[in-house]
Design an enzyme around this catalytic site. Structure first.
Site, short mmCIF file in Angstrom:
data_model
loop_
_atom_site.label_atom_id
_atom_site.label_comp_id
_atom_site.label_asym_id
_atom_site.label_seq_id
_atom_site.Cartn_x
_atom_site.Cartn_y
_atom_site.Cartn_z
N ARG A 113 74.16 27.16 105.90
CA ARG A 113 74.75 25.96 106.48
C ARG A 113 76.14 25.68 105.93
O ARG A 113 76.50 26.10 104.84
CB ARG A 113 73.83 24.76 106.25
CG ARG A 113 72.60 24.79 107.12
CD ARG A 113 71.65 23.67 106.81
NE ARG A 113 71.01 23.81 105.50
CZ ARG A 113 70.08 23.00 105.04
NH1 ARG A 113 69.69 21.97 105.77
NH2 ARG A 113 69.53 23.21 103.85
N ASP B 80 70.45 30.19 102.70
CA ASP B 80 70.92 28.98 103.36
C ASP B 80 72.35 29.22 103.83
O ASP B 80 73.25 29.43 103.01
CB ASP B 80 70.88 27.79 102.39
CG ASP B 80 71.08 26.44 103.09
OD1 ASP B 80 71.68 26.42 104.18
OD2 ASP B 80 70.65 25.41 102.54
#
Length: 376
Positions: A309, A307
């Site tokens: 982000r 991930d």
């Protein structure tokens, strides 16, 4: 997931930060276009993305270099290319590039596990040069596969004749934090929606960056003590095309409908497709998933984190909208932790799960087991 200190105002010298953002953004864009970039390390490094290297840029790259080229890989991809176990403590894996592989097709094969794989005999591992981690980070900022060629360049001032940009490793690594902290509202307009007629869309951008994030504001959440908020990463396939491989479209439309029924709240629509790896890389990940990998492992095999982000973006968007406390519409504990660490008080969580559709069953199971999403 990228987590930063609490959301803060931009640095005192806004002009300096804008120039820095612009320089890093241009460097990432140049790599996307197959243009060499100078990394201002000691000694300097000349970089070229393996994915976008063409015949002309490779010739220019070779003419400007003074050392044999090495290829810098993210660890999992580097381990696969070199056929050795992955070093979980390494930031970057480096290997000498044999002359037989110094062509566009072979380089794309080195970078992309979904492409035709070249024979890699003669690729000997070497120690990564200073700035290697920044080189990989710059490729990721350009949403490229994290595989980068590097050489020591000839006398640096002569590179100006080639109109090549130089960028410092420190600025590359600080770019996500600077961009998140420097977000500003650049446009806002009422946009009545089918399930939420009293809505407006607010656009955010940081000076020096071309990346834009959106807030779908329903009612007047700034007047609520802790409005309902959904953080949603854009998903072209799910949101626009109605893909059954994920639950993103249902989550987006469900969040808008639910917030409208509640009366007020915000959906943050972040330009962080595929958990931050970009649309093209998400499609590559789909190919790897069809070969048996799950979502997490497919991202890692491509050279990305599970991930990538940056939730500082969402935190600063909320602050700009006058919101400091939220009830978060999510199943993802990392979103709660990310907003909290960035200075937003999450006073409660509202579950936001949708039933599997026989296509996304494995995807949702991976979310629950490996990403710890609370889907029960």
């Amino acid at each position: 997931m990228t987590v930063f200190p609490p959301a803060v105002a931009p640095p005192a010298s806004a002009e300096t930060s804008t120039i820095t953002l612009r320089r890093v953004h241009r460097a990432a864009s140049d790599l996307r276009r197959g243009v060499p970039v100078l990394l201002d390390t000691e000694p300097p490094l000349l970089l070229l993305a393996a994915e976008t290297a063409g015949a002309e840029s490779l010739a220019e790259f070779a003419a400007l270099g003074t050392t044999p080229p090495v290829v810098l890989f993210a660890p999992v991809r580097g381990a696969a290319v070199l056929r050795r176990p992955a070093d979980t403590d390494a930031d970057v894996v480096a290997a000498l590039l044999p002359a037989a592989l110094a062509n566009p097709e072979a380089l794309r094969g080195l970078a992309d596990p979904t492409a035709k794989q070249p024979v890699t005999a003669g690729m000997a591992p070497v120690d990564p040069p200073p700035g290697a981690a920044a080189a990989i980070a710059l490729a990721k900022l350009g949403r490229l596969l994290p595989a980068v060629l590097a050489v020591s360049p000839k006398f640096v001032p002569s590179l100006a004749d080639h109109a090549l940009i130089s960028v410092s490793p420190r600025d590359v690594l600080a770019y996500p934090e600077m961009e998140g902290a420097g977000l500003r509202i650049v446009a806002s307009a009422p946009v009545p929606l089918v399930n939420a007629p009293y809505s407006r869309v607010v656009a955010f951008r940081a000076e020096g960056s071309a990346i834009e994030h959106l807030a779908i504001v329903i009612g007047r959440p700034e007047d609520a003590e802790a409005p309902l908020v959904r953080i949603h990463s854009e998903c072209f396939t799910g949101d626009l095309l109605g893909s059954m491989r994920c639950d993103c479209g249902e989550q987006l439309r469900g969040a808008i409908r639910r917030i409208a029924e509640h009366g007020t709240g915000v959906v943050l629509y972040l330009a962080q497709e595929g958990r931050g790896i970009g649309l093209v890389n998400k499609l590559r990940a789909y190919t790897l998933q069809d070969q048996g990998l799950d979502t997490m492992d497919a991202n890692r095999v491509l050279g990305w984190g599970a991930d990538e982000r940056n939730f500082l973006v969402g935190a600063n968007m909320l602050l700009a909208l006058g919101i400091t406390k939220v009830r978060l519409l999510t199943n993802n504990p990392d979103k709660i932790a990310g907003l909290t660490e960035c200075g937003i008080e999450v006073v409660g969580r509202e579950a936001h799960a949708f039933a599997p559709n026989e296509v996304n069953d494995k995807y949702l199971a991976t979310k629950a087991v490996r990403f710890r999403h609370m889907l029960d």
